[in-house]
Write a protein that holds these residues in place. Structure first.
Motif, PDB file in Angstrom:
ATOM      1  N   ASP A 188       0.813  -1.210   0.000  1.00 30.27           N
ATOM      2  CA  ASP A 188       0.000   0.000   0.000  1.00 30.27           C
ATOM      3  C   ASP A 188       0.852   1.269   0.000  1.00 30.27           C
ATOM      4  O   ASP A 188       0.454   2.289  -0.551  1.00 30.27           O
ATOM      5  CB  ASP A 188      -0.964   0.010   1.191  1.00 30.27           C
ATOM      6  N   ALA A 189       2.022   1.217   0.619  1.00 35.56           N
ATOM      7  CA  ALA A 189       2.924   2.370   0.581  1.00 35.56           C
ATOM      8  C   ALA A 189       3.444   2.585  -0.837  1.00 35.56           C
ATOM      9  O   ALA A 189       3.504   3.731  -1.329  1.00 35.56           O
ATOM     10  CB  ALA A 189       4.083   2.166   1.548  1.00 35.56           C
ATOM     11  N   LEU A 190       3.821   1.504  -1.509  1.00 33.49           N
ATOM     12  CA  LEU A 190       4.258   1.617  -2.906  1.00 33.49           C
ATOM     13  C   LEU A 190       3.129   2.130  -3.777  1.00 33.49           C
ATOM     14  O   LEU A 190       3.331   2.999  -4.640  1.00 33.49           O
ATOM     15  CB  LEU A 190       4.744   0.261  -3.403  1.00 33.49           C
ATOM     16  N   MET A 191       1.921   1.610  -3.564  1.00 32.57           N
ATOM     17  CA  MET A 191       0.760   2.064  -4.332  1.00 32.57           C
ATOM     18  C   MET A 191       0.521   3.559  -4.139  1.00 32.57           C
ATOM     19  O   MET A 191       0.113   4.263  -5.056  1.00 32.57           O
ATOM     20  CB  MET A 191      -0.479   1.279  -3.906  1.00 32.57           C
ATOM     21  N   ALA A 192       0.795   4.056  -2.925  1.00 31.01           N
ATOM     22  CA  ALA A 192       0.524   5.459  -2.597  1.00 31.01           C
ATOM     23  C   ALA A 192       1.632   6.406  -3.055  1.00 31.01           C
ATOM     24  O   ALA A 192       1.494   7.623  -2.922  1.00 31.01           O
ATOM     25  CB  ALA A 192       0.316   5.607  -1.096  1.00 31.01           C
ATOM     26  N   GLY A 193       2.748   5.850  -3.580  1.00 27.89           N
ATOM     27  CA  GLY A 193       3.790   6.709  -4.118  1.00 27.89           C
ATOM     28  C   GLY A 193       5.058   6.792  -3.307  1.00 27.89           C
ATOM     29  O   GLY A 193       5.889   7.674  -3.551  1.00 27.89           O
ATOM     30  N   VAL A 194       5.254   5.892  -2.343  1.00 31.76           N
ATOM     31  CA  VAL A 194       6.520   5.847  -1.606  1.00 31.76           C
ATOM     32  C   VAL A 194       7.497   5.031  -2.456  1.00 31.76           C
ATOM     33  O   VAL A 194       7.595   3.815  -2.327  1.00 31.76           O
ATOM     34  CB  VAL A 194       6.352   5.241  -0.200  1.00 31.76           C
ATOM     35  N   PHE A 195       8.201   5.734  -3.332  1.00 33.31           N
ATOM     36  CA  PHE A 195       9.020   5.077  -4.351  1.00 33.31           C
ATOM     37  C   PHE A 195      10.500   4.993  -3.985  1.00 33.31           C
ATOM     38  O   PHE A 195      11.290   4.486  -4.785  1.00 33.31           O
ATOM     39  CB  PHE A 195       8.894   5.812  -5.684  1.00 33.31           C
ATOM     40  N   ASP A 196      10.883   5.492  -2.818  1.00 26.05           N
ATOM     41  CA  ASP A 196      12.277   5.414  -2.396  1.00 26.05           C
ATOM     42  C   ASP A 196      12.389   4.690  -1.066  1.00 26.05           C
ATOM     43  O   ASP A 196      11.507   4.797  -0.206  1.00 26.05           O
ATOM     44  CB  ASP A 196      12.891   6.814  -2.267  1.00 26.05           C
ATOM     45  N   GLY A 197      13.482   3.963  -0.903  1.00 28.05           N
ATOM     46  CA  GLY A 197      13.758   3.273   0.345  1.00 28.05           C
ATOM     47  C   GLY A 197      15.238   3.335   0.656  1.00 28.05           C
ATOM     48  O   GLY A 197      16.049   3.742  -0.183  1.00 28.05           O
ATOM     49  N   ASP A 198      15.601   2.915   1.860  1.00 25.79           N
ATOM     50  CA  ASP A 198      16.987   2.990   2.309  1.00 25.79           C
ATOM     51  C   ASP A 198      17.672   1.628   2.386  1.00 25.79           C
ATOM     52  O   ASP A 198      18.845   1.552   2.762  1.00 25.79           O
ATOM     53  CB  ASP A 198      17.043   3.644   3.702  1.00 25.79           C
ATOM     54  N   LEU A 199      16.962   0.566   2.050  1.00 25.32           N
ATOM     55  CA  LEU A 199      17.550  -0.770   2.141  1.00 25.32           C
ATOM     56  C   LEU A 199      18.374  -1.056   0.890  1.00 25.32           C
ATOM     57  O   LEU A 199      17.857  -1.001  -0.237  1.00 25.32           O
ATOM     58  CB  LEU A 199      16.455  -1.821   2.293  1.00 25.32           C
ATOM     59  N   THR A 200      19.649  -1.360   1.051  1.00 17.57           N
ATOM     60  CA  THR A 200      20.492  -1.674  -0.099  1.00 17.57           C
ATOM     61  C   THR A 200      20.275  -3.122  -0.542  1.00 17.57           C
ATOM     62  O   THR A 200      19.781  -3.960   0.219  1.00 17.57           O
ATOM     63  CB  THR A 200      21.981  -1.476   0.223  1.00 17.57           C
ATOM     64  N   ILE A 201      20.666  -3.400  -1.760  1.00 14.02           N
ATOM     65  CA  ILE A 201      20.564  -4.763  -2.277  1.00 14.02           C
ATOM     66  C   ILE A 201      21.458  -5.701  -1.475  1.00 14.02           C
ATOM     67  O   ILE A 201      21.101  -6.853  -1.210  1.00 14.02           O
ATOM     68  CB  ILE A 201      20.930  -4.799  -3.774  1.00 14.02           C
ATOM     69  N   GLY A 202      22.617  -5.208  -1.047  1.00  5.92           N
ATOM     70  CA  GLY A 202      23.482  -6.026  -0.210  1.00  5.92           C
ATOM     71  C   GLY A 202      22.812  -6.439   1.082  1.00  5.92           C
ATOM     72  O   GLY A 202      22.929  -7.589   1.523  1.00  5.92           O
ATOM     73  N   GLN A 203      22.069  -5.504   1.696  1.00  9.22           N
ATOM     74  CA  GLN A 203      21.332  -5.818   2.924  1.00  9.22           C
ATOM     75  C   GLN A 203      20.169  -6.759   2.634  1.00  9.22           C
ATOM     76  O   GLN A 203      19.879  -7.669   3.425  1.00  9.22           O
ATOM     77  CB  GLN A 203      20.828  -4.531   3.565  1.00  9.22           C
TER      78      GLN A 203
END
Length: 275
Positions: free
Chosen positions: A53-68
């Motif tokens: 639902d956050a992605l649907m609402a437009g939260v398009f950035d995150g802080d989790l790296t692919i390594g993590q």
């Protein structure tokens, strides 16, 4: 395809939740034992970063790296910051299927705004064969076999006579909702005679609003020249590996925008339109 599993075998499947089942046309299933043994108990859980639902609402950035993220699972699906393409993890390799159709393995320093992963080890294998099997038919068969309350990681491999997928173009701030963004910013690919894997999950209705209920799969071709979020496919034979999760854990998106977004609206109908 007709349902041909005898009731005794179906009962054994649900009681044991393990074994190997082969379906070929209308032949009888044959189970065998194959235990799921991870070194850490928590590794048999689905992990997700952020909620749908956050992605649907437009939260398009995150802080989790692919390594993590790779420390949480070696298998899964998701997207990248700015919804820049489709994310697929297979055997620890993380691929990005981009808007231009290209596929590349990404660096550990890249980041995700939403991802759903698991350490994959098949509990059950099912083989489907028959002329012009569709994604819809496979979904129907699996839904009849599997308990509707379970959480399942699915790895489907085979040759596909057709495969329809999509990938999103990266968004520019200020971000719209995901459905609004995809209206003019997704590429749809019509692939023919492609061989590859479909990774993702079959999730129960009670996970709605946190994840995608039902089937959610991404595709990558064996030659790494095509892929994307799956809309449909046809095939004559596929192998479905099923890993049954014990449960799930959610880590909220740690980006500041997550704390500001309105998560009260039910976006289920919007989600159905884009899935």
């Amino acid at each position: 395809m007709k349902r041909t599993l005898p009731s005794m075998i179906l009962q054994s499947f649900f009681n044991l939740l393990l074994g190997t089942i082969f379906l070929s046309g209308c032949h009888t299933a044959r189970p065998s034992k194959q235990a799921n043994s991870h070194t850490k108990p928590e590794s048999d859980f689905m992990y997700q970063y952020s909620i749908i639902d956050a992605l649907m609402a437009g939260v398009f950035d995150g802080d989790l790296t692919i390594g993590q993220l790779k420390k949480k699972g070696d298998f899964g699906v998701g997207t990248f910051n700015k919804v820049d393409g489709e994310l697929l993890i297979d055997r620890g390799h993380v691929y990005k299927i981009s808007y231009d159709g290209s596929v590349k393995e990404v660096a550990d320093t890249d980041s995700t705004s939403a991802a759903f992963v698991k350490f994959f080890k098949a509990d059950t294998v099912i083989r489907f064969s028959g002329k012009d099997l569709t994604y819809e038919k496979i979904q129907e068969q699996l839904s009849q076999i599997l308990n509707p309350n379970g959480i399942y990681a699915l790895r489907i491999s085979g040759q596909f006579t057709s495969m329809t997928t999509r990938a999103a173009r990266p968004a520019l701030p200020p971000y719209k909702t995901l459905p609004e963004h995809l209206k003019a910013n997704q590429a749809v690919f019509e692939l023919k005679n492609t061989k590859g894997i479909c990774n993702g999950f079959l999730l129960p209705p009670y996970l709605a609003r946190t994840n995608v209920p039902g089937f959610h799969l991404h595709f990558v071709a064996d030659d790494k020249k095509a892929g994307g979020h799956i809309f449909n496919f046809t095939t004559d034979e596929i192998t479905v590996e099923i890993d049954i999760a014990k449960g799930f854990t959610i880590e909220n998106n740690t980006n500041a925008e997550f704390s500001k977004v309105n998560l009260k609206p039910d976006r289920g109908d919007e989600l159905k339109k884009i899935e």
